[in-house]
Design an enzyme around this catalytic site. Structure first.
Site, short mmCIF file in Angstrom:
data_model
loop_
_atom_site.label_atom_id
_atom_site.label_comp_id
_atom_site.label_asym_id
_atom_site.label_seq_id
_atom_site.Cartn_x
_atom_site.Cartn_y
_atom_site.Cartn_z
N HIS A 16 -0.64 -0.27 -9.85
CA HIS A 16 -1.38 -1.23 -9.02
C HIS A 16 -1.85 -2.43 -9.86
O HIS A 16 -3.05 -2.73 -9.91
CB HIS A 16 -2.58 -0.55 -8.34
N ARG A 74 0.86 -1.18 0.00
CA ARG A 74 0.00 0.00 0.00
C ARG A 74 0.90 1.24 0.00
O ARG A 74 1.92 1.28 0.71
CB ARG A 74 -0.91 0.04 1.23
N GLU A 101 -2.47 7.40 -5.02
CA GLU A 101 -2.83 6.71 -6.26
C GLU A 101 -4.30 6.83 -6.62
O GLU A 101 -4.67 6.73 -7.79
CB GLU A 101 -2.44 5.22 -6.20
P1 NAI Z 1 -1.50 -11.08 5.00
O1 NAI Z 1 -2.49 -10.58 5.99
O2 NAI Z 1 -1.51 -12.52 4.60
O3 NAI Z 1 -0.02 -10.75 5.52
C1 NAI Z 1 0.36 -9.55 6.09
C2 NAI Z 1 1.49 -9.87 7.07
O4 NAI Z 1 2.01 -8.63 7.56
C3 NAI Z 1 1.03 -10.67 8.29
O5 NAI Z 1 1.82 -11.84 8.40
C4 NAI Z 1 1.25 -9.73 9.46
O6 NAI Z 1 1.66 -10.40 10.64
C5 NAI Z 1 2.36 -8.83 8.92
N1 NAI Z 1 2.48 -7.57 9.61
C6 NAI Z 1 1.52 -6.79 10.17
N2 NAI Z 1 2.06 -5.68 10.69
C7 NAI Z 1 3.40 -5.74 10.45
C8 NAI Z 1 4.48 -4.88 10.75
N3 NAI Z 1 4.30 -3.74 11.40
N4 NAI Z 1 5.71 -5.26 10.34
C9 NAI Z 1 5.91 -6.43 9.69
N5 NAI Z 1 4.91 -7.28 9.39
C10 NAI Z 1 3.68 -6.93 9.76
O7 NAI Z 1 -1.65 -10.15 3.72
P2 NAI Z 1 -1.22 -10.46 2.21
O8 NAI Z 1 -2.32 -11.15 1.51
O9 NAI Z 1 0.13 -11.07 2.20
O10 NAI Z 1 -1.17 -8.97 1.62
C11 NAI Z 1 -0.22 -8.02 2.06
C12 NAI Z 1 -0.60 -6.67 1.54
O11 NAI Z 1 -0.43 -6.65 0.12
C13 NAI Z 1 -2.08 -6.31 1.75
O12 NAI Z 1 -2.28 -5.67 2.98
C14 NAI Z 1 -2.37 -5.39 0.61
O13 NAI Z 1 -2.22 -4.07 1.09
C15 NAI Z 1 -1.30 -5.68 -0.42
N6 NAI Z 1 -1.81 -6.19 -1.69
C16 NAI Z 1 -1.42 -5.58 -2.87
C17 NAI Z 1 -1.87 -6.02 -4.10
C18 NAI Z 1 -1.42 -5.40 -5.39
O14 NAI Z 1 -2.07 -5.61 -6.43
N7 NAI Z 1 -0.32 -4.65 -5.43
C19 NAI Z 1 -2.83 -7.14 -4.18
C20 NAI Z 1 -3.12 -7.74 -2.89
C21 NAI Z 1 -2.65 -7.26 -1.72
#
Ligand code: NAI
Length: 329
Positions: free
Chosen positions: A295, A234, A263
């Site tokens: 994105h 993000r 964005e």
């Molecule tokens: P997820 O929920 O599976 O993983 C997020 C991880 O971040 C969790 O393991 C959590 O413990 C960790 N986390 C939380 N706070 C943290 C911190 N302060 N420092 C380090 N780690 C921390 O989420 P997922 O599916 O892996 O997605 C991650 C992000 O990717 C989403 O939040 C979304 O914003 C973004 N995303 C971007 C896309 C794109 O098209 N560019 C598409 C899908 C998601």
């Protein structure tokens, strides 16, 4: 409820195709596509619908949620994983359910992240243009091996882990910082160790109050000179102004962005005929070592099909009063 009427905002042609495919032979959901994004001005379009379906840059803040409640909306269906654009407390206060698509294709985003890393590193985008002009000079195209480099992954959930698996294939030394991660094929460490030791850093944690501008001037000051930073998570995880300073001082050697703080004002539309108003964005893309994509990390055939199917499944669970598998509270 026998049939759910759903207004889908920020609709793109490719989504009409993927949703139409899922709704074939399905009469429990009646879907209307709106090209407009949802915000306080467009919320009036929700009149007469039971549910709204929104994407990453639709505005679903307290004001909009109050309007949605007024128009009788009972469910917000996010067709993405992140839900930072929804005021969950406001939705809860109005008894509006919120569901998301938690994992459609983590590999899609992880693979895009690798595409950014390799393009920035091996400069294939520049080589493509050179060769088309019969310029076979290699100067300026020098890259580095990912093999044995230290790559820091901040946030090792579904996408972070998919990336770790790919990076292991490259023979990279992977550092992970995630308060909830358990042991894996990587070295767990704290954020300062990751910032100090990594040759490249990739962000995969969610955006929330504690991660807003996680990468700021102080974070850059701890990094190696010439570090690569990739953000496919993000935009607001990174302070864009701090990026510009770090690029100018050469602290930041490569920047790959699939997301950008502002964005919502830019992405997902053809703006070639407009005058760019965002000076920070203009400055960022002016650097030769910055690569921005709009994105598109999620944008694979497999992910689109999965997003549509899970969104429809979420809507059906709501329609038939079943427990909501993907509710966010
Ligand atoms: P997820 O929920 O599976 O993983 C997020 C991880 O971040 C969790 O393991 C959590 O413990 C960790 N986390 C939380 N706070 C943290 C911190 N302060 N420092 C380090 N780690 C921390 O989420 P997922 O599916 O892996 O997605 C991650 C992000 O990717 C989403 O939040 C979304 O914003 C973004 N995303 C971007 C896309 C794109 O098209 N560019 C598409 C899908 C998601």
């Amino acid at each position: 409820m026998t049939q759910l009427t759903m207004a889908l905002f920020s609709s793109q042609k490719y989504e009409q195709t993927s949703f139409d495919a899922c709704l074939k032979n399905q009469t429990d959901i009646k879907l209307t596509h709106f090209e407009q994004s949802l915000d306080a001005q467009t919320a009036i379009l929700c009149q007469g619908f039971d549910a709204v379906c929104v994407f990453v840059n639709d505005v679903v803040d307290k004001t909009v949620i109050e309007q949605l409640a007024h128009y009788g909306i009972k469910c917000i269906l996010l067709r993405c994983a992140g839900f930072n654009n929804v005021d969950l407390a406001a939705a809860n206060a109005h008894n509006i359910k919120v569901c998301r698509v938690p994992a459609y294709s983590p590999e899609a985003v992880a693979e895009h992240c690798i595409a950014l890393m390799l393009t920035l590193n091996r400069k294939t985008h520049k080589a493509y243009n050179r060769i088309r002009e019969d310029n076979f000079d290699l100067n300026g195209l020098l890259g580095f091996n990912l093999f044995k480099k230290t790559i820091g992954v901040i946030g090792c959930g579904k996408i972070g882990l998919a990336l770790v698996n790919i990076l292991n294939g490259f023979g990279a030394n992977v550092l992970v910082c995630d308060p909830y991660a358990t042991e894996g094929n990587y070295t767990l460490c704290d954020i300062d160790t990751l910032l100090t030791q990594s040759d490249a850093i990739s962000l995969h944690c969610p955006l929330n109050e504690s991660t807003h501008h996680l990468i700021d001037e102080t974070a850059f000051s701890k990094m190696k000179t010439g570090v690569m930073l990739i953000n496919t998570s993000r935009g607001a995880l990174v302070d864009s102004k701090a990026c510009i300073s770090a690029l100018k001082s050469k602290k930041l050697g490569y920047l790959g962005l699939d997301v950008y703080e502002q964005e919502s004002e830019l992405f997902f539309k053809d703006r070639r005929d407009e005058i760019m108003q965002d000076d920070i964005f203009s400055r960022l893309v002016s650097f030769p070592n910055v690569l921005v994509t709009g994105h598109q990390g999620f944008f694979t055939k497999e992910a689109l099909a999965e997003i549509a199917q899970t969104t429809i499944d979420n809507a059906l669970e709501f329609t038939h009063n079943k427990p909501l598998s993907n509710e966010v509270k």
